[in-house]
Structures are given as C-alpha cells and as structure tokens.
Enzyme design. Structure first.
Site, mmCIF file in Angstrom:
data_model
loop_
_atom_site.group_PDB
_atom_site.id
_atom_site.type_symbol
_atom_site.label_atom_id
_atom_site.label_comp_id
_atom_site.label_asym_id
_atom_site.label_seq_id
_atom_site.Cartn_x
_atom_site.Cartn_y
_atom_site.Cartn_z
ATOM 1 N N GLY A 128 0.811 -1.208 0.000
ATOM 2 C CA GLY A 128 0.000 0.000 0.000
ATOM 3 C C GLY A 128 0.838 1.248 0.000
ATOM 4 C CE LYS A 172 5.210 0.785 -5.537
ATOM 5 N NZ LYS A 172 5.504 -0.298 -4.714
ATOM 6 C CG ASP A 176 2.086 0.991 -3.396
ATOM 7 O OD1 ASP A 176 2.790 1.995 -3.203
ATOM 8 O OD2 ASP A 176 2.363 -0.125 -2.954
ATOM 9 N NE ARG A 220 15.027 4.337 -4.760
ATOM 10 C CZ ARG A 220 15.288 3.464 -3.801
ATOM 11 N NH1 ARG A 220 16.541 3.275 -3.412
ATOM 12 N NH2 ARG A 220 14.331 2.766 -3.240
#
Lengths: 346, 346
Positions: free
Chosen positions: B143, B198, B259, B268
């Site tokens: 999450g 994700k 997420d 990053r």
C-alpha cells in the site's frame, strides 16, 4: 472530408476543433448567446481568447443566429455547452439538427431522480427526442482530457460512448489523430457516470492537501501518503457505484480512474478541496472563489442523494461509501473536514 | 505491551518504529551488517540519519551480533530488509525466530519462475520454512506509504496480508494509530503482486513526463492528459494481471492503484522514467543515477518475462499488456521510448 459543427465555444468544445480540422474536415464553431465576444475574437485573431495557440487555418466561426446555416450538411455535431446549458441545448439546438445526425457531447454531469436513479445528459436528451419523435445518434466523450493540453497536442486518450457501434467507429475515424486517441464503449450511462463521479472524488483527494497545509504549513511538501489513500478509496467507491464487478465492459471504470487522476491536478475542484481542507466552510470557499463555477460540487451532492435513497431501500450500504458521504456532509450539512480514515480500511 | 523487533534499519522498517513505539510497545531496531553506522547514529542521536524527526523515546537499538537478544520474547518481527536481503533474511534471520512468531515484512518484490508463475517473498520464505519444518506466521505490508511521510505522521493507509486472519487482526491492534490505518487481506500473493507491479507501471507513467520535457522544454507545465492516459492503462493492466475480475477480494487491486499513485510522485522510479522519456537509453539513465538502486526495474522485467511465457502457452494475450511490453522493451531490448497510445484504446 466531412462537415463537423461545434455548438458552444467553451474551451472543451473549441479544443476539439484542432483534431477535427487537422484531419481535413470543414469545421464550424458556433457560439451560444454567452459566447458572442469569443466568436468575435476568434474571427479577428483565429485564436480562442483562453488558448495559447491559434486554431488550425480554415476553422469557420458563427454567431448563434447563424446556427441553421452552420448545421447545414454537417455529419457530426459536437455539443460544447456547459452543464448549465443542458436544457437549452436540448430545447434549442437538438430540434434544429437534421434527422439521423450524430451528436457528440462534451457536457459532463448527472441528474438524480426521486427514485435514486442517476440520469446522464444523453439519456435526458434521448427522452426529449423520443417526445419529439426525432432520431439523432447521441454520443458523449469522457476521459482524462483538459482542453489546454489538447490544444498543446499533449498525447491524450478519451472514450467515446454511444449505443451505436457504427457511429462510434465513424466518429473515431473522423477525430482520431496521432495525439488524440479514442476508446469506444457502448455503455453510455457507465462512462457518463464515471466521468461525473470523478469530480466529487477529486474534491475528496484535494481535501488532504489542504488538511496537510493547515497542519504542516502552507509550503510543506505534498503529502502523497494521504492523497494516495484517498485516491485508492475513491477508486473503490467508483467501482462500487458503477457496479463494475457485474460488468463485462470495464472501460467506464478505467476512464473514471484516469479522469480522477487528471482532475486532482487541474483547476477548480482542486482549489475548493484545498480551501475546505484548510478549514474554510463551503460558503467561505465559494466566497473566496467568487465567480468561479463549481459544477463538480453539484454532481457530488446529487450522487450522494441518490445513494442515500438507494440505501434507504436496502439496495446498498452507506458504509460502502464513507468518502462520498463525508464530501456530501461537508457540502450540504456544512460539516468540518474530518476524513473517516478508519472507515476506509477493510 | 508487546515486544516488537524490527530487523533491518532501512527507512521503511525504521519508520514502523514510530507507530509501534507510540502504541507503548517495547521496540527493538536491529541493523543488518550494512546498517552498522545507522545503528551507531541512532544510539547517539535517537534519530535515523535519513529521517527529519527523532524516534519516540525508548526505542532500543541493536547491532547484528545482538540479534538473538533482540528477538528474545518478541511477539512480532518486522522484516525491514531490501529485496537484495531476501535470501539473507530467509537463511539467517528466519531460523533464529521463535516458533509461532508473527513476521511482517516490508520487502517488496517478485521472483519469476520458469513456468511463468510469479512468486512473492512470503511464498519464497514459506518454502524455506517448510524445508526447515518450522512454523512462523508470515505476513507482508503493501500500500501507499513512503517512510518519510509516515515519520511525519501523514495520514497513511496500508494493507497487511497473511493467510491467518487472527494474526492480521492482532498485528493491526499492535500497530494502528490515529495516522496509520490498516486494511487486512488474506490474499497474500495478490497484495504482493499488486505492490510489486506498481513499480514498472509508475515507470511507464513517468516516461510521459520526460517525453513532454523533451518536446515542450524542461520547464513546460506538466502534461496530465498523457500521465492520466497511461495511469488508466496501467490500472487496466494491473487489473488483468491480478485476475481481479475473478476475485471477490479486490483489496489487492485497490492497494495497487493507491500505491501506483504515490509511486509516480516519489523518488527513483520517477527519475529513471523521466530520463528514459527524455531519450536516454537505460544504460545512460543508470549511469546518470549511479549508485541508486533501481529495484523497480527488476520487477518490471520479471513480470514481463512471466507474461511472455504465459502468452506462449496461450493463457493470456500480449496485446492485453501493451504498456508492460513497451516498458520491458525499453529495459531489456534497449528500445527507444515510443508509447503505443493506440494500443491502449479499446
């Protein structure tokens, strides 16, 4: 080459002149009675006063009294009025369009009926057409598209919806370009509901920005944990409201999710959400944004009203919509912002 | 009051010391062999070198050689190693934990198997435990939660997953606070897959930022139409990869959507996506970000490899995953960015 007539010279309708004209069609942009100065400016400068780029060469501009002339021989009418122009468009424009013409509307919104149903504008207009005994092919466009980015030729994907597959494919052929990409869905009510819903939910997400500004200072870094938590909850509630688990066509839901994403970052809904999050009441926020139309608030209140009626009949549970209920309480009952975080957990 | 031992003094594991300690538990933070300086600093200043706030008073800090002592009598172990520490955690730490203890891991990632299956870390560790004939209750957290915002007490919602409902409820009771909200799911593979997915998709969304910087100039306004279009497509592909339409528990999907939202804005993955979008190759982008670990890229490549194997067996169609395939082509085949917009339309 087709003739495409855009009625309403607001930003979204006018922006569609770009892909339409760049595809070589004859494009006629007709102002409403509110757009008189816009049309004058377009004629003088070939640029919409709110855009940062000129129209492609050859777009023709019409004042409202030239509507019949502008509609003559057109294959597609694009309805570019705001939600305040829905009745006018139904009563004044639709009767003047030739039988069998395709009508694609950019107007977003929903009406709530006393029985808890939500009615989108194509459905409303279809009722009017049925009364007139007239046949037009109604369609609508949803999905994440801000007009100024479309004008800038940002890559954009939208969804056209209509009950006629053939009309959908023809409209896509007329309007798609190398930057304007078009999904098709026959679930008109689904797409229009998703697109309308996203406004109330974007407000909910923006609340967290204001709450954090209030708590951590106006210049504190953005707090994405909170935003993302509400985004996830908004997606959940939209999925439930659309009955997506029972659908085979999930385009409406994903169109809504993309549209929610763009709406959090664009414009007025975000602004009012931030002000509410900072602790202003809805009346104070309205006063601060004086003159700005806040159509999004209307939709959230209407959807909440419909959901409450359905819940009273036992068709759904209000506990499945804690975010919508809270947004509604803020807007209609002047409640302070107090996001029900624990109610989001499952 | 329970004893909670955190193994690994990275940012995410260390951040969980805040809700744990604020709830009155005894909290023991143990550094790995890579965390020696961090533990020294924590002992001297009561602050993690990467955080902007002190730990709540009373957190105890341990070097690795004190691991057994730190594990003594603990009810919950929080695994705070990065994906590079997965094997070490399985081989060195798990055998030292007392039978029956709950182990909650923050490590995110997936392995791909030769048969196209994806294996998440709790599944991998369960295999090791089975070989050892040992029983621990494995759980994981997914999450939208960045550690620095958790430290700032930003409102956060996460999802704990485990096959044991009872353990889930106990862990929620131990760790929930008025800013740390916890959903529960028994679909461990689903949550862990969503959370891993994700990363690759956030990279896909960030590509559009770089593409637009390249095209419109580095300081041009953000182009949300493009971002939102890819966001909607990413949600679609995640939904398909999770087989969400066949699930009753949709928590994994919504956890993944939230997420994804937070990951687009944090750190990053966004940076490398922007560099790729500007036209750098993956090798150039890696060089530019020298020293930065890019776990997200590994996951995207592994998932793509698994999907290709499944597609070869006819279990899915690559045309359902145009975004994932394009990200994979950029990463593994050094292809230039050329987002397949039309492939997103339905």
């Amino acid at each position: 080459m087709a003739v495409i007539t855009i009625v309403g010279a607001g930003m979204m309708g006018s922006a569609l002149a770009f892909p339409a004209r760049e595809n070589g069609h004859e494009v006629r942009l007709v102002g409403t009675h509110l757009d008189r100065d816009i049309i004058d400016a377009c004629r003088q400068t070939n640029r919409h006063p709110k855009f940062t780029a000129d129209f492609p060469a050859g777009v023709r501009f019409y004042q409202l009294e030239q509507l019949e002339q502008a509609l003559e021989g057109c294959e597609l009418v694009i309805g570019g009025v705001s939600s305040f122009g829905v009745d006018w468009f139904g009563e004044y424009v639709l009767p003047r369009i030739a039988e069998g013409t395709m009508v694609l509307t950019v107007t977003k919104g929903l009406l709530d009926l006393p029985d808890g149903r939500l009615l989108c504008y194509p459905e409303l207009w279809q009722q009017q057409l049925d009364r007139l005994g007239k046949r037009l092919i109604l369609a609508a466009v949803g999905g994440p598209c801000t007009s100024y980015e479309l004008v800038a030729h940002d890559q954009t994907e939208v969804c056209f919806c209509s009950h006629s597959r053939r009309a959908l494919e023809r409209m896509k052929a007329l309007l798609q370009t190398d930057y304007y990409h078009i999904s098709l869905s026959e679930d008109v009510a689904g797409v229009e509901t998703a697109v309308a819903l996203k406004n109330g939910y974007a407000l909910g997400i923006a609340l967290t920005i204001g709450v954090n500004q209030q708590r951590f200072g106006p210049d504190s870094e953005l707090h994405y944990n909170s935003q993302a938590a509400v985004f996830g909850q908004a997606a959940r509630e939209m999925y439930r409201l659309l009955g997506a688990q029972r659908q085979t066509d999930l385009n409406p839901f994903f169109v809504g999710v993309g549209d929610l994403y763009v709406t959090v970052y664009g414009g007025r809904t975000r602004l009012v959400g931030i002000l509410l999050g900072r602790g202003l009441t809805i009346d104070e926020a309205r006063a601060r944004l004086e003159g700005v139309t806040l159509e999004s608030l209307v939709v959230a209140v209407r959807v909440a009203r419909a959901v409450r009626i359905r819940a009273e009949r036992g068709e759904c549970s209000l506990s499945d919509f804690p975010l919508l209920m809270h947004v509604d309480e803020i807007l209609t009952r002047r409640q302070p912002v107090n996001i029900p975080w624990e109610a989001f957990t499952l």
